[in-house]
Design a protein around this motif. Structure first.
Motif, PDB file in Angstrom:
ATOM      1  N   GLN A 325       0.802  -1.231   0.000  1.00  0.00           N
ATOM      2  CA  GLN A 325       0.000   0.000   0.000  1.00  0.00           C
ATOM      3  C   GLN A 325       0.830   1.275   0.000  1.00  0.00           C
ATOM      4  OE1 GLN A 325      -3.137  -0.390   2.933  1.00  0.00           O
ATOM      5  NE2 GLN A 325      -4.338  -1.526   1.430  1.00  0.00           N
ATOM      6  N   ILE A 326       2.056   1.217   0.524  1.00  0.00           N
ATOM      7  CA  ILE A 326       2.892   2.429   0.514  1.00  0.00           C
ATOM      8  C   ILE A 326       3.192   2.836  -0.938  1.00  0.00           C
ATOM      9  CG2 ILE A 326       5.175   1.290   0.573  1.00  0.00           C
ATOM     10  CD1 ILE A 326       4.369   4.365   2.672  1.00  0.00           C
ATOM     11  N   ARG A 327       3.108   1.872  -1.850  1.00  0.00           N
ATOM     12  CA  ARG A 327       3.392   2.146  -3.262  1.00  0.00           C
ATOM     13  C   ARG A 327       2.239   2.875  -3.960  1.00  0.00           C
ATOM     14  NH1 ARG A 327       7.527  -1.172  -5.252  1.00  0.00           N
ATOM     15  NH2 ARG A 327       6.725  -0.811  -7.355  1.00  0.00           N
ATOM     16  N   LEU A 328       1.061   2.914  -3.289  1.00  0.00           N
ATOM     17  CA  LEU A 328      -0.144   3.424  -3.958  1.00  0.00           C
ATOM     18  C   LEU A 328      -0.442   4.881  -3.624  1.00  0.00           C
ATOM     19  CD1 LEU A 328      -2.420   0.314  -3.341  1.00  0.00           C
ATOM     20  CD2 LEU A 328      -1.225   0.919  -5.440  1.00  0.00           C
ATOM     21  N   VAL A 329      -1.164   5.533  -4.519  1.00  0.00           N
ATOM     22  CA  VAL A 329      -1.446   6.962  -4.359  1.00  0.00           C
ATOM     23  C   VAL A 329      -2.314   7.226  -3.114  1.00  0.00           C
ATOM     24  CG1 VAL A 329      -3.481   6.990  -5.900  1.00  0.00           C
ATOM     25  CG2 VAL A 329      -2.110   9.060  -5.622  1.00  0.00           C
ATOM     26  N   ASP A 330      -3.110   6.237  -2.685  1.00  0.00           N
ATOM     27  CA  ASP A 330      -3.896   6.433  -1.462  1.00  0.00           C
ATOM     28  C   ASP A 330      -3.105   6.081  -0.212  1.00  0.00           C
ATOM     29  OD1 ASP A 330      -6.098   7.350  -2.805  1.00  0.00           O
ATOM     30  OD2 ASP A 330      -6.978   5.350  -3.055  1.00  0.00           O
ATOM     31  N   GLY A 331      -1.946   5.477  -0.383  1.00  0.00           N
ATOM     32  CA  GLY A 331      -1.058   5.181   0.738  1.00  0.00           C
ATOM     33  C   GLY A 331      -1.687   4.298   1.801  1.00  0.00           C
ATOM     34  N   ILE A 332      -1.268   4.537   3.067  1.00  0.00           N
ATOM     35  CA  ILE A 332      -1.675   3.664   4.183  1.00  0.00           C
ATOM     36  C   ILE A 332      -2.505   4.475   5.174  1.00  0.00           C
ATOM     37  CG2 ILE A 332      -0.803   2.216   6.068  1.00  0.00           C
ATOM     38  CD1 ILE A 332       1.852   2.016   4.544  1.00  0.00           C
ATOM     39  N   ASP A 333      -3.553   3.836   5.702  1.00  0.00           N
ATOM     40  CA  ASP A 333      -4.361   4.456   6.745  1.00  0.00           C
ATOM     41  C   ASP A 333      -3.525   4.482   8.037  1.00  0.00           C
ATOM     42  OD1 ASP A 333      -6.160   5.085   8.718  1.00  0.00           O
ATOM     43  OD2 ASP A 333      -7.714   3.690   8.023  1.00  0.00           O
ATOM     44  N   ARG A 334      -3.291   5.686   8.601  1.00  0.00           N
ATOM     45  CA  ARG A 334      -2.419   5.784   9.789  1.00  0.00           C
ATOM     46  C   ARG A 334      -2.964   4.995  10.968  1.00  0.00           C
ATOM     47  NH1 ARG A 334      -1.459  11.663  11.321  1.00  0.00           N
ATOM     48  NH2 ARG A 334      -0.500  10.617  13.067  1.00  0.00           N
ATOM     49  N   LYS A 335      -4.289   4.810  11.007  1.00  0.00           N
ATOM     50  CA  LYS A 335      -4.897   4.078  12.141  1.00  0.00           C
ATOM     51  C   LYS A 335      -4.450   2.611  12.163  1.00  0.00           C
ATOM     52  CE  LYS A 335      -9.377   5.037  11.561  1.00  0.00           C
ATOM     53  NZ  LYS A 335      -9.444   5.995  10.453  1.00  0.00           N
ATOM     54  N   THR A 336      -4.036   2.090  10.982  1.00  0.00           N
ATOM     55  CA  THR A 336      -3.623   0.682  10.940  1.00  0.00           C
ATOM     56  C   THR A 336      -2.157   0.512  11.371  1.00  0.00           C
ATOM     57  OG1 THR A 336      -2.895   0.794   8.629  1.00  0.00           O
ATOM     58  CG2 THR A 336      -5.216   0.214   9.018  1.00  0.00           C
ATOM     59  N   LEU A 337      -1.465   1.638  11.612  1.00  0.00           N
ATOM     60  CA  LEU A 337      -0.056   1.564  12.014  1.00  0.00           C
ATOM     61  C   LEU A 337       0.075   1.707  13.532  1.00  0.00           C
ATOM     62  CD1 LEU A 337       1.591   3.853   9.281  1.00  0.00           C
ATOM     63  CD2 LEU A 337       1.458   1.355   9.302  1.00  0.00           C
ATOM     64  N   TRP A 359      -1.175  13.429   5.470  1.00  0.00           N
ATOM     65  CA  TRP A 359      -0.901  13.055   6.865  1.00  0.00           C
ATOM     66  C   TRP A 359      -1.977  13.638   7.782  1.00  0.00           C
ATOM     67  CZ3 TRP A 359       2.631   9.877   9.141  1.00  0.00           C
ATOM     68  CH2 TRP A 359       2.818  10.007  10.514  1.00  0.00           C
ATOM     69  N   SER A 360      -2.322  14.916   7.531  1.00  0.00           N
ATOM     70  CA  SER A 360      -3.319  15.533   8.422  1.00  0.00           C
ATOM     71  C   SER A 360      -4.715  14.940   8.173  1.00  0.00           C
ATOM     72  CB  SER A 360      -3.310  17.057   8.280  1.00  0.00           C
ATOM     73  OG  SER A 360      -3.474  17.375   6.933  1.00  0.00           O
ATOM     74  N   GLN A 361      -4.877  14.287   7.008  1.00  0.00           N
ATOM     75  CA  GLN A 361      -6.166  13.587   6.776  1.00  0.00           C
ATOM     76  C   GLN A 361      -6.094  12.115   7.202  1.00  0.00           C
ATOM     77  OE1 GLN A 361      -6.794  14.246   2.583  1.00  0.00           O
ATOM     78  NE2 GLN A 361      -6.560  16.452   2.892  1.00  0.00           N
ATOM     79  N   GLY A 362      -5.005  11.746   7.879  1.00  0.00           N
ATOM     80  CA  GLY A 362      -4.930  10.402   8.450  1.00  0.00           C
ATOM     81  C   GLY A 362      -4.277   9.353   7.549  1.00  0.00           C
ATOM     82  N   ARG A 363      -3.533   9.799   6.508  1.00  0.00           N
ATOM     83  CA  ARG A 363      -2.933   8.785   5.626  1.00  0.00           C
ATOM     84  C   ARG A 363      -1.435   9.043   5.421  1.00  0.00           C
ATOM     85  NH1 ARG A 363      -6.989   5.595   4.018  1.00  0.00           N
ATOM     86  NH2 ARG A 363      -5.542   4.274   2.898  1.00  0.00           N
ATOM     87  N   VAL A 364      -0.697   7.974   5.193  1.00  0.00           N
ATOM     88  CA  VAL A 364       0.728   8.079   4.862  1.00  0.00           C
ATOM     89  C   VAL A 364       0.851   7.923   3.350  1.00  0.00           C
ATOM     90  CG1 VAL A 364       3.026   7.090   5.197  1.00  0.00           C
ATOM     91  CG2 VAL A 364       1.350   6.993   7.051  1.00  0.00           C
ATOM     92  N   VAL A 365       1.150   9.034   2.667  1.00  0.00           N
ATOM     93  CA  VAL A 365       1.247   9.008   1.204  1.00  0.00           C
ATOM     94  C   VAL A 365       2.605   9.607   0.811  1.00  0.00           C
ATOM     95  CG1 VAL A 365       0.275   9.934  -0.945  1.00  0.00           C
ATOM     96  CG2 VAL A 365      -1.256   9.188   0.886  1.00  0.00           C
ATOM     97  N   LEU A 366       3.309   8.914  -0.078  1.00  0.00           N
ATOM     98  CA  LEU A 366       4.637   9.389  -0.484  1.00  0.00           C
ATOM     99  C   LEU A 366       4.543  10.585  -1.433  1.00  0.00           C
ATOM    100  CD1 LEU A 366       6.385   5.928  -1.164  1.00  0.00           C
ATOM    101  CD2 LEU A 366       6.496   7.349   0.902  1.00  0.00           C
ATOM    102  N   THR A 367       5.487  11.525  -1.287  1.00  0.00           N
ATOM    103  CA  THR A 367       5.630  12.616  -2.258  1.00  0.00           C
ATOM    104  C   THR A 367       6.518  12.093  -3.394  1.00  0.00           C
ATOM    105  OG1 THR A 367       7.611  13.370  -1.173  1.00  0.00           O
ATOM    106  CG2 THR A 367       5.527  14.381  -0.444  1.00  0.00           C
ATOM    107  N   GLN A 368       6.776  12.931  -4.399  1.00  0.00           N
ATOM    108  CA  GLN A 368       7.642  12.469  -5.500  1.00  0.00           C
ATOM    109  C   GLN A 368       9.011  12.060  -4.953  1.00  0.00           C
ATOM    110  OE1 GLN A 368       9.657  15.136  -8.404  1.00  0.00           O
ATOM    111  NE2 GLN A 368       8.234  14.249  -9.898  1.00  0.00           N
ATOM    112  N   SER A 369       9.594  12.876  -4.052  1.00  0.00           N
ATOM    113  CA  SER A 369      10.922  12.506  -3.533  1.00  0.00           C
ATOM    114  C   SER A 369      10.820  11.260  -2.649  1.00  0.00           C
ATOM    115  CB  SER A 369      11.570  13.675  -2.804  1.00  0.00           C
ATOM    116  OG  SER A 369      10.776  14.038  -1.694  1.00  0.00           O
TER     117      SER A 369
END
Ligand code: SAM
Ligand code: SF4
Length: 383
Positions: A325-337, A359-369
């Motif tokens: 899921q870290i590879r996806l544009v919706d990333g990971i739900d922070r509650k599951t971590l 992050w402030s909406q509760g998700r871990v999503v990667l930026t381009q870098s």
């Protein structure tokens, strides 16, 4: 229950120098039991694939099939009517959803108007071409058989025949490929009537011709910084042409995302048919015998082609979910971590590798870098 199918076609006319996929050329098959002539294996191979689908049917009593993906190897080397027989078989054994996405991977120089027309009539609605590059010297280093012009021609044909979704695969970071070469390939892909692009950094796989050329010093792999720069260039050019990233190496126009791969990344069930194919059902993962002749023997003896498997624990499931899921544009739900995982991820907020707004909406999503160091971030989250 939803169950996707992956159908492996393990044949290629010639092995590309970089490729270590489970695929066999006529000369590699000569030592095995199968005919050395690939055109002669189509019917017999598909007969066995249909028998494995019977085995799937007896194990999975009822399922709805949302996607089917024919990968390889080079699926377009087989006869269209044989490939279509697989679709008909899945339709006769399972409930196939009305909007089922049915993809075929194609090497650009193995398609003709006749083949594409028959594939479309047989039910395929998505096609993915192995373009790799638009620059002749890069294609030569990659040891590809096709010419750059072949890709545009094949994409135009697929479009006129009515394929709903068309994708191309690109490879960046080939020895000798300049930044300008890469821009030519990206712009060439963007000039075609496609709605999906995959772009992969070239991996030097052990035992390949490429790996030997690199070992002997005949080819020099580019520096990591240059390869990262190519990712940034592609991501920016794709975005300005309306292709958004939805997975680290995949970009699509709205609605062009590959649903089969999204199901895979979301941990859905799939049955992989054919030699070496992997399957995932509930908590079970297994893989088939690798060589086509071993596969043939198993199926002809009425046995399952499964070689081995494993049962995933809850912990395995959690780790897999993070990795995928870290590879996806919706990333990971922070509650599951866990709180430790959240604080490890928070460190990458400061360096802008993780998106503040998500992050402030509760998700871990990667930026381009962040996407460029995804492997490092995953390691920090697997605690
Ligand atoms: C099965 S092939 C696609 C269809 C067809 N066989 C072809 O090559 O045209 C899947 C894709 O994997 C990618 N690939 C294979 N080996 C790779 C490697 N060593 N490094 C990066 N990408 C690779 C290529 O982009 C290739 O198009
Ligand atoms: S045509 Fe595709 S599967 Fe076959 S050797 Fe080349 S990259 Fe691998």
């Amino acid at each position: 229950m939803a169950l996707s199918f992956y159908v492996h076609i393990p044949y290629c006319v010639k092995r590309c120098g970089y490729c270590d996929f489970n695929t066999y050329t006529p000369s590699e098959l000569r030592s095995g039991d199968l005919s050395a002539d690939i055109s002669g294996v189509s019917e017999g191979y598909i007969d066995r694939v249909l028998k494995e689908i019977d085995q799937a049917r007896s194990e999975v009593s009822a399922a709805i099939v949302p996607t089917i993906f024919f990968g390889g190897g080079t699926p377009t080397l087989l006869e269209a009517h044989d490939l279509s027989r697989v679709i008909s078989k899945i339709k006769s054994e399972f409930e196939v959803s009305k909007d089922c996405e049915i993809t075929i991977e194609a090497n650009p120089d193995t398609v003709t108007e006749d083949l594409l027309t028959k594939l479309r009539e047989g039910g395929f609605n998505r096609i993915s071409f192995g373009m790799q590059s638009a620059v002749p010297h890069v294609l030569a280093t990659l040891d590809r058989t096709h010419k750059p012009e072949g890709v545009g021609r094949s994409v135009a044909l697929a479009n006129s025949i009515g394929f709903e979704h068309i994708s191309v695969d690109l490879i960046y970071g080939t020895p000798g490929e300049s930044i300008a070469d890469w821009e030519i390939s990206v712009n060439s892909a963007l000039s075609m009537a496609i709605d999906h692009i995959s772009a992969y950094a070239l991996i030097v796989e052990a035992g390949t011709k490429l790996s030997n050329q690199v070992k002997r010093g005949e080819l020099v792999m580019p520096a990591d910084d240059e390869t990262a720069e190519k990712y940034r260039i592609a991501d920016d050019l794709f975005a300005s042409a309306g292709f958004s990233w939805y997975e680290l190496s995949n970009w699509a126009k709205p609605g062009g995302e590959c649903r089969h791969n999204i199901n895979y990344w979301n941990g859905s069930n799939w049955w992989g048919v054919g030699p070496g194919a992997h399957s995932f059902l509930g908590n079970e993962r297994w893989w088939n015998v690798k060589h086509p002749s071993a596969y043939q023997e198993r199926i002809d003896s009425g046995l399952s082609p499964k070689l081995a498997g494993e049962t995933l624990t809850l912990e395995n499931h959690k780790d897999e979910k993070i990795m995928l899921q870290i590879r996806l544009v919706d990333g990971i739900d922070r509650k599951t971590l866990t709180s430790e995982q959240n604080s490890n991820a928070a460190r990458y907020l400061e360096s802008d590798h993780i998106s503040h707004s998500h992050w402030s909406q509760g998700r871990v999503v990667l930026t381009q870098s962040g996407r460029l160091i995804a492997d490092r971030i995953v390691r920090e989250l697997m605690v």
